[in-house]
Design a protein around this motif. Sequence first.
Motif, mmCIF file in Angstrom:
data_model
loop_
_atom_site.group_PDB
_atom_site.id
_atom_site.type_symbol
_atom_site.label_atom_id
_atom_site.label_comp_id
_atom_site.label_asym_id
_atom_site.label_seq_id
_atom_site.Cartn_x
_atom_site.Cartn_y
_atom_site.Cartn_z
ATOM 1 N N GLU A 88 0.828 -1.209 0.000
ATOM 2 C CA GLU A 88 0.000 0.000 0.000
ATOM 3 C C GLU A 88 0.870 1.270 0.000
ATOM 4 O OE1 GLU A 88 -2.692 -0.257 3.289
ATOM 5 O OE2 GLU A 88 -3.884 -1.865 2.374
ATOM 6 N N VAL A 89 1.908 1.270 0.844
ATOM 7 C CA VAL A 89 2.786 2.451 0.915
ATOM 8 C C VAL A 89 3.564 2.623 -0.387
ATOM 9 C CG1 VAL A 89 4.817 3.433 2.068
ATOM 10 C CG2 VAL A 89 3.006 2.354 3.427
ATOM 11 N N PHE A 90 4.109 1.513 -0.883
ATOM 12 C CA PHE A 90 4.877 1.561 -2.135
ATOM 13 C C PHE A 90 3.988 2.032 -3.283
ATOM 14 C CE2 PHE A 90 6.706 -0.150 -6.000
ATOM 15 C CZ PHE A 90 8.071 0.028 -5.823
ATOM 16 N N ASP A 91 2.785 1.479 -3.363
ATOM 17 C CA ASP A 91 1.857 1.831 -4.445
ATOM 18 C C ASP A 91 1.463 3.309 -4.369
ATOM 19 O OD1 ASP A 91 0.089 1.343 -6.656
ATOM 20 O OD2 ASP A 91 -1.570 1.345 -5.231
ATOM 21 N N ALA A 92 1.179 3.783 -3.154
ATOM 22 C CA ALA A 92 0.784 5.191 -2.990
ATOM 23 C C ALA A 92 1.900 6.117 -3.453
ATOM 24 C CB ALA A 92 0.435 5.462 -1.527
ATOM 25 N N GLU A 93 3.142 5.764 -3.143
ATOM 26 C CA GLU A 93 4.279 6.589 -3.541
ATOM 27 C C GLU A 93 4.500 6.510 -5.049
ATOM 28 O OE1 GLU A 93 6.503 9.529 -2.340
ATOM 29 O OE2 GLU A 93 5.439 8.277 -0.872
ATOM 30 N N ALA A 94 4.350 5.291 -5.591
ATOM 31 C CA ALA A 94 4.566 5.105 -7.030
ATOM 32 C C ALA A 94 3.501 5.831 -7.847
ATOM 33 C CB ALA A 94 4.561 3.614 -7.366
ATOM 34 N N GLN A 95 2.278 5.929 -7.299
ATOM 35 C CA GLN A 95 1.190 6.601 -8.012
ATOM 36 C C GLN A 95 1.474 8.092 -8.217
ATOM 37 O OE1 GLN A 95 -1.197 5.164 -9.539
ATOM 38 N NE2 GLN A 95 -1.147 3.114 -8.622
ATOM 39 N N LYS A 96 2.367 8.646 -7.384
ATOM 40 C CA LYS A 96 2.721 10.066 -7.531
ATOM 41 C C LYS A 96 3.622 10.294 -8.741
ATOM 42 C CE LYS A 96 2.678 10.619 -2.478
ATOM 43 N NZ LYS A 96 3.529 10.897 -1.288
ATOM 44 N N LEU A 97 4.210 9.207 -9.249
ATOM 45 C CA LEU A 97 5.092 9.306 -10.405
ATOM 46 C C LEU A 97 4.263 9.240 -11.683
ATOM 47 C CD1 LEU A 97 7.762 6.744 -9.150
ATOM 48 C CD2 LEU A 97 7.803 9.234 -8.858
ATOM 49 N N THR A 98 4.789 9.765 -12.756
ATOM 50 C CA THR A 98 4.054 9.739 -14.022
ATOM 51 C C THR A 98 4.768 8.846 -15.032
ATOM 52 O OG1 THR A 98 5.235 11.735 -14.736
ATOM 53 C CG2 THR A 98 3.082 12.040 -13.711
ATOM 54 N N ASP A 99 3.964 8.174 -15.842
ATOM 55 C CA ASP A 99 4.467 7.398 -16.990
ATOM 56 C C ASP A 99 5.375 6.224 -16.616
ATOM 57 O OD1 ASP A 99 3.148 9.183 -18.676
ATOM 58 O OD2 ASP A 99 4.883 10.530 -18.738
ATOM 59 N N VAL A 100 5.195 5.680 -15.417
ATOM 60 C CA VAL A 100 5.985 4.488 -15.051
ATOM 61 C C VAL A 100 5.362 3.276 -15.734
ATOM 62 C CG1 VAL A 100 6.686 2.962 -13.182
ATOM 63 C CG2 VAL A 100 6.742 5.436 -12.861
ATOM 64 N N LYS A 101 6.190 2.470 -16.418
ATOM 65 C CA LYS A 101 5.677 1.306 -17.150
ATOM 66 C C LYS A 101 6.223 -0.023 -16.629
ATOM 67 C CE LYS A 101 4.848 3.867 -21.416
ATOM 68 N NZ LYS A 101 5.157 4.006 -22.849
ATOM 69 N N TRP A 102 7.293 0.037 -15.831
ATOM 70 C CA TRP A 102 7.947 -1.200 -15.390
ATOM 71 C C TRP A 102 8.160 -1.205 -13.886
ATOM 72 C CZ3 TRP A 102 9.456 -4.957 -19.016
ATOM 73 C CH2 TRP A 102 9.426 -4.550 -20.363
ATOM 74 N N LEU A 103 8.026 -2.386 -13.289
ATOM 75 C CA LEU A 103 8.400 -2.614 -11.904
ATOM 76 C C LEU A 103 9.630 -3.524 -11.904
ATOM 77 C CD1 LEU A 103 7.804 -2.536 -8.794
ATOM 78 C CD2 LEU A 103 6.533 -4.665 -9.140
#
Length: 509
Positions: free
Chosen positions: A302-317
């Motif tokens: 949940e924490v990782f996802d919330a932080e990642a959602q603030k980024l734009t155009d991320v396509k890969w984990l």
Amino acid sequence: MQEKILILDFGSQYTQLIARRVRELNVYCEIHPYNHYPAPDSSVKGVILSGSPSSVRDANAPQVDLSPIKGAFPLLGVCYGAQYLAQNYGGEVKPSATREYGRAMLSKVEAANPLICGLSQTTQVWMSHGDTIARIPDNYRIIASTEDVPVAAFQIDGEKTWGIQFHPEVYHSTEGSQLLKHFVVDICGCKQDWTPDSFIESTVRELQDKLGNDKVVLGLSGGVDSSVAAMLLHKAIGKNLVCIFVDMGLLRKNEFEDVLRSYESMGLNVIGVRAGDKFLSDLKGVTEPENKRKIIGRDFIEVFDAEAQKLTDVKWLAQGTIYPDVIESVSVNGPSATIKSHHNVGGLPEKMHLKIVEPLRLLFKDEVRRVGRQLNIPMEILGRHPFPGPGLGIRILGEVTAEKVRVLQEADKIFIDNLKEAGLYDKVWQAGVMLLPVQSVGVMGDERTYENCVALRAVTSTDGMTADWVHLPYEFLAKVSNEIINRVKGINRVVYDISSKPPATIEWE
């Protein structure tokens, strides 16, 4: 195209060890289940058949179609592999009169044979089988025996096909690495060009081709695997890699700040997230170990996802998956059912709709460190002991509270600092302190105390699958015990865990 050795796995506990020995020769190899191996192409230089817990005499013994391999590529059967080559081509395998297990000495060695040339006439080997080859097919030739095993090694006349009833990959076979080198280098003709430098060069090129200008997000843990994966990606795509380092409130003392500093000095684009309050709040009142793991794993996502959602155009984990994880997922017997829940953060890619990139999926742990050294990753990260995904949450038995975390952090720091000061840290695979749900009576000054007990844990291991407790000096243990009791308020008793894995586990929860 990278040349390679194929290893067909029949379920032996030693299969990964064969691969590691081949890799130590700077030769790339791949492990595949015996019943699902790729069609050999020009990159394949030779094939090794592993051992097996099964007997070739069993009705349901593993059967493999060797028609694309036998006679076309150099082939080495080890233990079950050798017995399979004998039994299925006209020979006979019978139960051993006595179980052949342990050290044995080769004798009657055919000195000129390319597989065993240069080996001592009485070299020590390691046997581990309940069957033995009683008769070989007519076109097979015995090239080595032991006192109890007439057919310790054979070759098929006119073919680059060998079988050995011992395990060259284990430490107890004193010249086993030399035998494997004869097969892999001299017979198969491998160039020994699988090096950290070549891996970095080819992996960076592949990552650039695969990712282009796409953005990648990676969860850093402070450990070896995620750090090396991050540096490979950084080398390939630079600032298009965004790393997230989550402080769950369950790290070692000062670890969040120290590791973050190290990452920034490496030039990585890192976002540090303090989320300890959330984790501790959600763990309140929870005592069952698996529930704690699930809560910590869920909160991390949940924490990782919330932080990642603030980024734009991320396509890969990006993930720090290494080769043993890959092997297990396609093992002969299917994926292990015993993977602890915190290892499985598989919900992330689906939740975030991202593609996966795994730069280390071809490497064993020791190879990851070698690559890391070549990438100039600081030793304080490369040399770190493994640390559990749920952190101190599973080293506090019972409910996790902020006060218990503080007490454990203080005790743990004293233990780890002393290991480093005494020159013992690098001789231990993993060490830590467990806070036990046990209070005992003690005496401090003129007062009786009723406080907590901690257990020190230090083990040696190669991969965590098995582990032995470390025989730390008594004087060292006495010093650590005195410092913890004198300096950490809330602890009045220290014990040392002397159990090995199995039957115990490394962590207590």
